[in-house]
Scaffold this motif. Structure first.
Motif, PDB file in Angstrom:
ATOM      1  N   LEU A  64       0.642  -0.588  -0.595  1.00 47.54           N
ATOM      2  CA  LEU A  64      -0.158  -0.184   0.058  1.00 47.54           C
ATOM      3  C   LEU A  64       0.853   1.607  -0.105  1.00 47.54           C
ATOM      4  O   LEU A  64       0.482   2.392  -0.550  1.00 47.54           O
ATOM      5  N   GLY A  65       2.358   0.757   0.016  1.00 42.44           N
ATOM      6  CA  GLY A  65       2.818   2.259   0.405  1.00 42.44           C
ATOM      7  C   GLY A  65       2.752   3.598   1.081  1.00 42.44           C
ATOM      8  O   GLY A  65       2.908   3.687   1.368  1.00 42.44           O
ATOM      9  N   LYS A  66       2.441   2.626   2.553  1.00 43.23           N
ATOM     10  CA  LYS A  66       2.240   3.294   3.426  1.00 43.23           C
ATOM     11  C   LYS A  66       3.139   2.341   4.890  1.00 43.23           C
ATOM     12  O   LYS A  66       2.714   0.832   4.837  1.00 43.23           O
ATOM     13  N   ALA A  67       3.613   3.285   5.724  1.00 44.95           N
ATOM     14  CA  ALA A  67       3.664   2.230   7.246  1.00 44.95           C
ATOM     15  C   ALA A  67       2.794   2.394   8.542  1.00 44.95           C
ATOM     16  O   ALA A  67       3.408   1.603   9.515  1.00 44.95           O
ATOM     17  N   ASN A  68       1.888   3.553   8.299  1.00 42.02           N
ATOM     18  CA  ASN A  68       0.788   3.470   9.596  1.00 42.02           C
ATOM     19  C   ASN A  68      -0.244   2.228   9.478  1.00 42.02           C
ATOM     20  O   ASN A  68      -0.655   2.240   8.424  1.00 42.02           O
ATOM     21  N   PHE A  69      -0.567   1.611  10.630  1.00 37.01           N
ATOM     22  CA  PHE A  69      -1.995   0.738  10.152  1.00 37.01           C
ATOM     23  C   PHE A  69      -2.230   1.009  12.124  1.00 37.01           C
ATOM     24  O   PHE A  69      -1.869   1.318  12.910  1.00 37.01           O
ATOM     25  N   CYS A  70      -3.670   0.178  12.440  1.00 42.38           N
ATOM     26  CA  CYS A  70      -4.007  -0.329  13.179  1.00 42.38           C
ATOM     27  C   CYS A  70      -4.929  -1.672  13.612  1.00 42.38           C
ATOM     28  O   CYS A  70      -4.752  -1.934  12.372  1.00 42.38           O
ATOM     29  N   LEU A  71      -4.904  -2.120  14.409  1.00 37.05           N
ATOM     30  CA  LEU A  71      -4.991  -3.127  14.957  1.00 37.05           C
ATOM     31  C   LEU A  71      -6.530  -3.541  13.825  1.00 37.05           C
ATOM     32  O   LEU A  71      -6.656  -5.157  13.290  1.00 37.05           O
ATOM     33  N   ASP A 156      10.533  -0.393   9.178  1.00 40.67           N
ATOM     34  CA  ASP A 156      11.346  -1.036   7.832  1.00 40.67           C
ATOM     35  C   ASP A 156      10.853  -1.144   6.307  1.00 40.67           C
ATOM     36  O   ASP A 156      11.034   0.032   5.970  1.00 40.67           O
ATOM     37  N   VAL A 157       9.190  -0.317   7.051  1.00 40.88           N
ATOM     38  CA  VAL A 157       8.712  -0.182   5.898  1.00 40.88           C
ATOM     39  C   VAL A 157       8.601   1.284   5.579  1.00 40.88           C
ATOM     40  O   VAL A 157       9.176   2.371   4.584  1.00 40.88           O
ATOM     41  N   LEU A 158       8.832   1.867   6.414  1.00 40.60           N
ATOM     42  CA  LEU A 158       8.712   3.695   7.186  1.00 40.60           C
ATOM     43  C   LEU A 158      10.086   4.331   5.992  1.00 40.60           C
ATOM     44  O   LEU A 158      10.486   5.058   5.518  1.00 40.60           O
ATOM     45  N   GLY A 159      11.409   3.268   6.362  1.00 39.20           N
ATOM     46  CA  GLY A 159      12.742   3.797   6.187  1.00 39.20           C
ATOM     47  C   GLY A 159      12.878   3.348   4.355  1.00 39.20           C
ATOM     48  O   GLY A 159      13.364   4.615   3.485  1.00 39.20           O
ATOM     49  N   GLU A 164      13.196   5.400  -0.958  1.00 43.39           N
ATOM     50  CA  GLU A 164      12.977   5.911  -2.245  1.00 43.39           C
ATOM     51  C   GLU A 164      11.965   7.125  -2.918  1.00 43.39           C
ATOM     52  O   GLU A 164      12.825   7.929  -4.161  1.00 43.39           O
ATOM     53  N   VAL A 165      11.694   7.929  -1.771  1.00 44.95           N
ATOM     54  CA  VAL A 165      11.235   8.731  -2.269  1.00 44.95           C
ATOM     55  C   VAL A 165      12.777  10.137  -1.879  1.00 44.95           C
ATOM     56  O   VAL A 165      13.138  10.944  -2.813  1.00 44.95           O
ATOM     57  N   GLU A 166      13.527   9.576  -1.071  1.00 40.83           N
ATOM     58  CA  GLU A 166      14.866  10.772  -1.728  1.00 40.83           C
ATOM     59  C   GLU A 166      15.813   9.821  -2.092  1.00 40.83           C
ATOM     60  O   GLU A 166      16.334  11.366  -3.479  1.00 40.83           O
ATOM     61  N   GLU A 167      15.547   8.851  -3.667  1.00 44.08           N
ATOM     62  CA  GLU A 167      16.761   8.497  -4.363  1.00 44.08           C
ATOM     63  C   GLU A 167      15.738   9.339  -5.402  1.00 44.08           C
ATOM     64  O   GLU A 167      16.440   9.861  -6.844  1.00 44.08           O
TER      65      GLU A 167
END
Length: 450
Positions: A64-71, A156-159, A164-167
């Motif tokens: 999904l391209g996101k590192a935030n989620f909830c239970l 890990d997904v956040l990093g 990718e955004v930086e590159e």
């Protein structure tokens, strides 16, 4: 904080996600969906099940391209029919202990997880928070539903997304100041897989790494990201200065004027067409009305064009001044580098002059030695060439091996002694042709005595 609408929207985007092959096995899925038994009962099964759900959550966030989620979001996404995984709360607790995930509230306060923040959280905030929770739950019942909506960040997904955004974005668009919407379009153009609701967290992380600068804006008592600055290089300050804002305003005004000019040109063309149409229909008053309107639009277009020219001139002068400053800095750096090299290598005028004088003297000595050696060698070579020429000349004149070899004109010390007997000498004299009466009497007596 996620809500039900967000989860439903995400569920629509999750249709093409590829689950592992075990997802089709009902018996295995039933075991995976069940609650965890104590680990000491079956350590291997416990660890394998935990690893399965950790990998699946990571793949889900990456997709999904996101590192935030909830239970609650994970429960709805991984629902199989009407069966909801009953073990995800334990999985998330284990991931928190292994420092794979962090609460969003904690992450926003300290994205880099510094020692100072860790000490404050470990010895102040967390103990107070746990004490408050124990006191609260001792009085009120535990709100499981509210806890299921607590947001977490997969580190890990956040990093990976930030890298990718930086590159793809930051390195190729340095020195720009963008609105949030423009940054989103830029990410989409550069084919960065990032969810819109995660861009704020990604920018927060990049700001903590001093890779971007962010300016926030308050709207309806909420704080939003307004401007994003991508530094021109690593040495530039990541803060948004007044000069950056001035340049940004000029660029925005330039874009606005361009749009206005395009709109005015379309209106001028439309009024001109209507005036021509009314002339063909012999409606002169209406045609005059549209001609007057066209002239007003043309004057307005002229004023806008002049303003656009002035703004473009200002932007050009600012860019030229910036380039001149860069050139001046390059000259300074180059001069210091050259001075350091000359100082370290000992290159001075006096030293160089002395070295070159020694070189010239050495070359002159070498040339004299070469001349002496070449002259002696030339004499020997000349003698050898002269002897070879004499032999060749004798051969051409028809000489035989019995005839006398030519004498060397130069090497007198090595000349062979020729012995002539008396008979040979008399025979040689008889062969001489002498005119009559030329011999004296003394000569005749000498011949007779012999």
């Amino acid at each position: 904080m996620s809500n039900t609408n967000d989860i439903i929207c995400t569920n629509n985007e999750f249709k093409e996600f590829k689950f592992p092959p075990v997802w089709r096995d009902k018996s295995k899925i039933k075991v995976l969906f069940a609650s965890f038994h104590p680990r000491h009962i079956n350590i291997e099964e416990y660890d394998a099940k935990l690893l399965f759900w950790m990998d699946l959550i990571r793949q889900y966030c990456t997709y999904l391209g996101k590192a935030n989620f909830c239970l609650r979001e994970l429960q709805l996404q991984f629902m199989r029919g009407e069966q909801i995984p009953a073990c995800l709360d334990v999985v998330m607790s284990e991931m928190e202990q292994q420092k794979q995930i962090r609460r969003r509230t904690e992450y926003e306060e300290d994205p880099l997880n510094t020692w100072r923040a860790w000490i404050v959280n470990s010895f102040v905030k967390r103990p107070l928070w746990r004490s408050w929770e124990k006191l609260k739950y001792s009085i009120f019942s535990r709100d499981v539903k509210a806890e299921s909506f607590t947001e977490w960040i997969h580190l890990d997904v956040l990093g990976a997304i930030c890298s990718e955004v930086e590159e793809k974005v930051l390195r190729k668009h340095r020195g720009k100041l963008l609105h949030l919407e423009a940054f989103k379009k830029l990410c989409k153009t550069c084919e960065v897989r990032i969810h819109e609701e995660f861009i704020d967290l990604c920018l927060l992380t990049l700001q903590a790494r001093q890779q971007v600068a962010i300016q926030y804006k308050m709207e309806r008592e909420k704080c939003y990201v307004h401007l994003i600055k991508i530094p021109a290089d690593e040495n530039e300050s990541p803060n948004i200065s007044e000069a950056d804002l001035a340049m940004h305003n000029l660029e925005m005004t330039q874009a606005s004027l361009l749009q206005q000019l395009e709109s005015l040109e379309e209106e001028i063309k439309a009024n001109d067409d209507k005036a021509r149409q009314y002339v063909k229909e012999n409606k002169r008053q209406l045609a005059k009305t549209y001609l007057r309107k066209r002239r007003l639009l043309e004057k307005n277009h002229e004023r806008r064009s002049l303003a656009l020219h002035n703004i473009e001139l200002l932007l050009s002068n600012v860019e030229e001044a910036h380039n001149n400053g860069v050139l001046l800095d390059a000259y300074k750096i180059g001069t210091k580098a050259l001075q350091k090299v000359l100082s370290d290598s000992g290159l001075k005028y006096d030293n160089v002059d002395e070295v070159l004088a020694d070189v010239r003297e050495t070359l002159d000595q070498h040339r004299e030695i070469q001349d002496v050696m070449s002259s002696s060698t030339a004499e020997v070579t000349a003698n050898q060439d002269e002897e070879e020429l004499e032999v060749e000349l004798t051969n051409l004149m028809g000489g035989t091996d019995q005839e006398m070899k030519p004498l060397s004109l130069y090497n007198n010390n090595n000349k062979t002694e020729i012995v002539i007997e008396d008979d040979q000498l008399i025979a040689m004299l008889n062969d001489l042709e002498v005119e009559d009466g030329t011999l004296s009497q003394v000569s005749q007596r000498t011949m007779e005595s012999m």
